[in-house]
Design an enzyme around this catalytic site. Structure first.
Site, PDB file in Angstrom:
ATOM      1  CG  LEU A   1      -2.095  -0.927   1.281  1.00 42.25           C
ATOM      2  CD1 LEU A   1      -1.645  -2.344   1.555  1.00 42.25           C
ATOM      3  CD2 LEU A   1      -3.086  -0.479   2.332  1.00 42.25           C
TER       4      LEU A   1
ATOM      5  CG  HIS B   1      -3.800   2.919   4.343  1.00 38.98           C
ATOM      6  ND1 HIS B   1      -3.549   3.419   3.088  1.00 38.98           N
ATOM      7  CD2 HIS B   1      -2.591   2.610   4.876  1.00 38.98           C
ATOM      8  CE1 HIS B   1      -2.245   3.418   2.883  1.00 38.98           C
ATOM      9  NE2 HIS B   1      -1.633   2.932   3.947  1.00 38.98           N
TER      10      HIS B   1
ATOM     11  N   GLY C   1       2.000   3.943   5.634  1.00 38.95           N
ATOM     12  CA  GLY C   1       2.794   3.015   4.826  1.00 38.95           C
ATOM     13  C   GLY C   1       2.765   1.570   5.268  1.00 38.95           C
ATOM     14  CB  SER C   2       0.632  -0.579   5.660  1.00 42.82           C
ATOM     15  OG  SER C   2      -0.166   0.426   5.101  1.00 42.82           O
ATOM     16  CB  THR C   3       3.077  -4.867   3.530  1.00 43.24           C
ATOM     17  OG1 THR C   3       4.130  -3.984   3.168  1.00 43.24           O
ATOM     18  CG2 THR C   3       3.074  -6.050   2.597  1.00 43.24           C
TER      19      THR C   3
END
Lengths: 66, 229
Positions: free
Chosen positions: B102, B108, B194-196
């Protein structure tokens, strides 16, 4: 020459148009730079060409002294 | 006199515009911001600066926290749990891992990939890098990752959704608990910044997306299981 900058109690229209056109052109070029992937050289060249063409047009359309 | 008044007002507006430009540079000024697409409106360098200072523009937060309605497609497919870019798809120890990265500009909120029941909600803190973190690239690549892992029993078998973020953001909200029934496309949680998201599927799953594809949570079919319709 002084009429170019000041005439009949206000800024000369040629001078005024020059200032407004330059400032607006600057803002538009900044917007274009952010919206496109154009390189800085290409965009500078484009801006300069547009600016010179615009100034010539202003000088032609608004006779100095008005 | 009227002409001079008009000229002065216009010149003042231009001066304000130029001052605003100079103050905001290299980021977009307040005056042009609204006409820019999200990535140009809030450049990555600016967001990273906010992340370090823990101060964000209100307009960016409003955009970041958006939670639009999504309608899952017809059919038996497993849908994407997150908006983002597919960056990995690999089988490891009999589990198919689909990795979705992402960006700051992606929506999100995460959604359930299939209907079923939540059987486990695991929290994994900073210490897990000593364990499975060594094994998975999607964890190694993150700076001090933290994660929540939601395991679900579905008609496709056991599937899990991992919500991962780095320690800099380290906030994950999960909106379901163990024992909850979930619908396909239902909201299950949210990662803040900020992510996965990693979708764990049975090895028999056939992926309908490839690395490099963009997916949308609750809408993009990402896999199906042969023989189940």
């Amino acid at each position: 020459m002084s009429k170019l900058f000041w005439t009949s109690g206000h800024f000369g229209w040629t001078f005024f148009a020059f200032v407004v056109f330059t400032a607006l052109g600057f803002i538009v070029i900044d917007l274009l730079w952010r919206l496109t992937n154009m390189g800085i050289r290409k965009i500078t060249l484009m801006a300069l060409t547009g600016w010179v063409a615009g100034i010539i047009l202003i000088l032609l359309v608004i006779p100095s002294g008005h | 006199m009227v002409a001079l008044g008009i000229q002065i007002v216009l010149l003042l507006i231009l001066v304000i515009a130029l001052v605003s430009w100079a103050i905001s540079f290299p980021y977009p000024s307040l005056l042009i911001r609204r006409w820019l697409p999200p990535k140009a409106r809030w450049p990555e360098a600016q967001i990273r600066g906010w992340l370090a200072d823990r101060k964000f523009h209100r307009s960016f937060l409003g955009y970041f926290y958006r939670d639009p309605e999504r309608t899952p497609p017809d059919g038996p497919s497993i849908v994407s749990p997150a908006d983002g870019l597919i960056t990995g798809a690999s089988v490891n120890q009999n589990v198919l891992y689909l990795v979705i990265a992402l960006s700051f500009w992606d929506m999100h909120v995460q959604r359930s990939p299939a209907a079923g029941r939540v059987v486990k909600v695991e929290s994994k803190g900073d210490g897990f890098m000593d364990g499975e973190g060594r094994e998975f690239a999607f964890l190694r690549e993150k700076y001090c990752p933290v994660q929540q892992r939601l395991v679900m029993d579905t008609r496709f078998g056991t599937i899990a959704v991992r919500l991962i973020t780095s320690i800099a953001a380290r906030r994950i909200e999960t909106w379901v608990e163990e024992g909850d029934a979930v619908d396909r496309g239902q909201r299950i949680g949210r990662i803040l910044l900020g992510s996965t998201v990693v979708l764990e599927l049975p090895p028999l799953a056939q992926l309908s997306v490839r690395v490099g594809d963009r997916v949308r949570a609750g809408e993009t079919p990402v896999a199906c299981i042969m023989g189940l319709s």
